[in-house]
Scaffold this motif. Sequence first.
Motif, PDB file in Angstrom:
ATOM      1  N   LEU A 130       1.283  -1.497  -0.066  1.00 60.45           N
ATOM      2  CA  LEU A 130      -0.018   0.187   0.505  1.00 60.45           C
ATOM      3  C   LEU A 130       1.078   0.743   0.279  1.00 60.45           C
ATOM      4  N   ILE A 131       0.830   2.065  -0.833  1.00 57.78           N
ATOM      5  CA  ILE A 131       1.743   3.494  -1.158  1.00 57.78           C
ATOM      6  C   ILE A 131       0.465   4.534  -1.362  1.00 57.78           C
ATOM      7  N   ARG A 132       0.931   5.204  -0.212  1.00 54.26           N
ATOM      8  CA  ARG A 132       0.170   6.348   0.587  1.00 54.26           C
ATOM      9  C   ARG A 132       1.125   7.559   0.292  1.00 54.26           C
ATOM     10  N   GLU A 133       0.742   8.376  -0.752  1.00 55.87           N
ATOM     11  CA  GLU A 133       1.678   9.434  -0.842  1.00 55.87           C
ATOM     12  C   GLU A 133       0.633  10.763  -1.217  1.00 55.87           C
ATOM     13  N   PHE A 134       1.435  12.061  -1.215  1.00 55.46           N
ATOM     14  CA  PHE A 134       0.450  13.147  -0.866  1.00 55.46           C
ATOM     15  C   PHE A 134       1.230  14.108  -0.954  1.00 55.46           C
ATOM     16  N   ARG A 135       0.570  15.299  -2.055  1.00 59.59           N
ATOM     17  CA  ARG A 135       1.680  16.310  -2.993  1.00 59.59           C
ATOM     18  C   ARG A 135       2.322  17.241  -2.139  1.00 59.59           C
ATOM     19  N   SER A 136       3.942  17.154  -2.704  1.00 63.49           N
ATOM     20  CA  SER A 136       4.631  18.325  -1.615  1.00 63.49           C
ATOM     21  C   SER A 136       3.867  19.598  -1.629  1.00 63.49           C
ATOM     22  N   ASN A 137       4.667  20.041  -0.034  1.00 69.45           N
ATOM     23  CA  ASN A 137       4.117  21.759   0.243  1.00 69.45           C
ATOM     24  C   ASN A 137       2.158  21.631   0.207  1.00 69.45           C
ATOM     25  N   SER A 138       1.602  20.338  -0.272  1.00 68.29           N
ATOM     26  CA  SER A 138       0.095  20.808   0.099  1.00 68.29           C
ATOM     27  C   SER A 138      -0.696  20.350   1.638  1.00 68.29           C
ATOM     28  N   ASN A 139      -1.373  20.939   1.695  1.00 67.69           N
ATOM     29  CA  ASN A 139      -2.416  20.385   2.821  1.00 67.69           C
ATOM     30  C   ASN A 139      -2.850  18.662   2.779  1.00 67.69           C
ATOM     31  N   ALA A 140      -2.734  18.336   2.137  1.00 70.23           N
ATOM     32  CA  ALA A 140      -3.560  17.305   1.680  1.00 70.23           C
ATOM     33  C   ALA A 140      -3.666  15.588   3.210  1.00 70.23           C
ATOM     34  N   GLU A 141      -4.098  15.287   3.960  1.00 66.91           N
ATOM     35  CA  GLU A 141      -4.700  14.672   4.811  1.00 66.91           C
ATOM     36  C   GLU A 141      -4.787  13.042   4.272  1.00 66.91           C
ATOM     37  N   GLU A 142      -4.630  12.173   4.846  1.00 69.67           N
ATOM     38  CA  GLU A 142      -4.845  10.792   5.441  1.00 69.67           C
ATOM     39  C   GLU A 142      -6.315  10.510   5.539  1.00 69.67           C
ATOM     40  N   GLY A 143      -6.838   9.251   4.803  1.00 75.12           N
ATOM     41  CA  GLY A 143      -7.671   9.118   4.934  1.00 75.12           C
ATOM     42  C   GLY A 143      -7.650   7.979   6.338  1.00 75.12           C
ATOM     43  N   PRO A 144      -9.281   8.068   7.312  1.00 70.33           N
ATOM     44  CA  PRO A 144      -9.126   6.459   8.487  1.00 70.33           C
ATOM     45  C   PRO A 144      -9.098   4.829   7.841  1.00 70.33           C
ATOM     46  N   GLN A 145      -9.316   4.549   8.342  1.00 72.57           N
ATOM     47  CA  GLN A 145      -9.280   2.643   7.899  1.00 72.57           C
ATOM     48  C   GLN A 145     -10.168   3.313   8.037  1.00 72.57           C
ATOM     49  N   LEU A 146     -10.754   1.929   6.918  1.00 72.23           N
ATOM     50  CA  LEU A 146     -12.160   1.858   5.880  1.00 72.23           C
ATOM     51  C   LEU A 146     -12.662   0.427   6.693  1.00 72.23           C
ATOM     52  N   THR A 147     -13.937   0.901   7.032  1.00 75.04           N
ATOM     53  CA  THR A 147     -14.845   0.139   8.231  1.00 75.04           C
ATOM     54  C   THR A 147     -15.636  -0.369   7.021  1.00 75.04           C
ATOM     55  N   LEU A 148     -16.178  -1.529   7.827  1.00 73.23           N
ATOM     56  CA  LEU A 148     -17.784  -2.137   6.853  1.00 73.23           C
ATOM     57  C   LEU A 148     -18.780  -0.679   7.264  1.00 73.23           C
ATOM     58  N   GLU A 149     -18.360  -0.117   7.840  1.00 75.74           N
ATOM     59  CA  GLU A 149     -20.028   1.054   8.489  1.00 75.74           C
ATOM     60  C   GLU A 149     -20.242   1.391   7.799  1.00 75.74           C
ATOM     61  N   GLN A 150     -18.811   2.096   6.698  1.00 76.34           N
ATOM     62  CA  GLN A 150     -18.627   3.152   5.528  1.00 76.34           C
ATOM     63  C   GLN A 150     -18.922   2.636   4.340  1.00 76.34           C
ATOM     64  N   LEU A 151     -18.965   1.193   4.124  1.00 76.65           N
ATOM     65  CA  LEU A 151     -19.204   0.557   3.063  1.00 76.65           C
ATOM     66  C   LEU A 151     -20.809   0.083   3.252  1.00 76.65           C
ATOM     67  N   LEU A 152     -21.589   0.245   3.898  1.00 72.18           N
ATOM     68  CA  LEU A 152     -22.823  -0.363   4.491  1.00 72.18           C
ATOM     69  C   LEU A 152     -23.754   0.877   3.404  1.00 72.18           C
ATOM     70  N   GLY A 153     -24.823   0.831   2.926  1.00 69.80           N
ATOM     71  CA  GLY A 153     -25.720   1.561   1.162  1.00 69.80           C
ATOM     72  C   GLY A 153     -25.589   1.384   0.618  1.00 69.80           C
ATOM     73  N   LYS A 154     -26.056   2.467   0.241  1.00 70.65           N
ATOM     74  CA  LYS A 154     -26.556   2.142  -1.244  1.00 70.65           C
ATOM     75  C   LYS A 154     -25.666   3.073  -2.176  1.00 70.65           C
ATOM     76  N   TRP A 155     -24.844   3.222  -3.442  1.00 66.05           N
ATOM     77  CA  TRP A 155     -23.682   3.287  -3.928  1.00 66.05           C
ATOM     78  C   TRP A 155     -24.375   3.703  -5.523  1.00 66.05           C
ATOM     79  N   GLN A 156     -23.985   5.390  -6.297  1.00 60.33           N
ATOM     80  CA  GLN A 156     -24.070   4.835  -7.807  1.00 60.33           C
ATOM     81  C   GLN A 156     -23.667   5.320  -8.067  1.00 60.33           C
ATOM     82  N   GLY A 157     -22.956   4.640  -9.355  1.00 61.85           N
ATOM     83  CA  GLY A 157     -21.810   5.053 -10.142  1.00 61.85           C
ATOM     84  C   GLY A 157     -21.770   5.239 -11.590  1.00 61.85           C
TER      85      GLY A 157
END
Length: 278
Positions: A130-157
Amino acid sequence: MAENNWQNFLKNLGEWRGSFTKISPQGDILDSTLSIINLEGLENNQLVKFRLRRFEGNDYDQTPTQDYTQEYRSLGKQIIFFETGTFSKGSLQLAPFSDFGSEFGFIKSDRRLRCVLLYDRQNEFSSITLIREFRSNSNAEEGPQLTLEQLLGKWQGIAYTAYPDFRPTDKFETSLEVNQVADNQVQQTLCFSGATLTSTANIEGNKLVFNTGDNPRQIFLLPDGTSTNAPIKLELRKPFFLEVGWLVNEKERQRLIRNYDATGAWIGSTLVIEHKID
């Protein structure tokens, strides 16, 4: 067209600071190494210089333990870049007694997330990087550990399928519904191109195990909103796919799928950009 592939590649230019994290076939985090990747466009972006530096410890200012450079004027036929800059790269063919792997790369604003899935010479799942990257000199932040609760529900794409021969990209609508149907079970229903696929998985810690059918699969829920969906073992003379997902935020998820046919040949890659509606 190959020239469009190059233009999409250029959307990754910049300096990216991050880390390479090795994860076991059981989903356990083993170790991490700091990294800086530079992708520099030269000669009016006809040449791209790639540089990778890796560092021990927690300091980017120390002498790198690895310093690797490479120049590109074209891209290999094993890689496809989508219009967003997201890409799919990997083995062209599954063959007996040979290593097999794929890399999935997402980009969104000042973030990149890449994930490498590897199989050994017996075609058994062997590791995740797993390679997590952030553009230098930006304020980008890492997301949290993925949980099942975050995936539950309906998604359209919307899904975009690109092909190795660079024929026109196919575009189609998708829907995905994920429900927890018991304390230790989750069910997902995927609809696309008139087809509906329903499957049920057992919940085992940070892993969802699909044992139905003749090709068991597992989904790992990993740091930075990452998920991997891959067979436990690749079977010769059977079609299969590898997938990595990235929860960009609570309402947006992207998935990259690399498809192989029954001969073991790579036949195309699909980018799905989906939004939570319920």
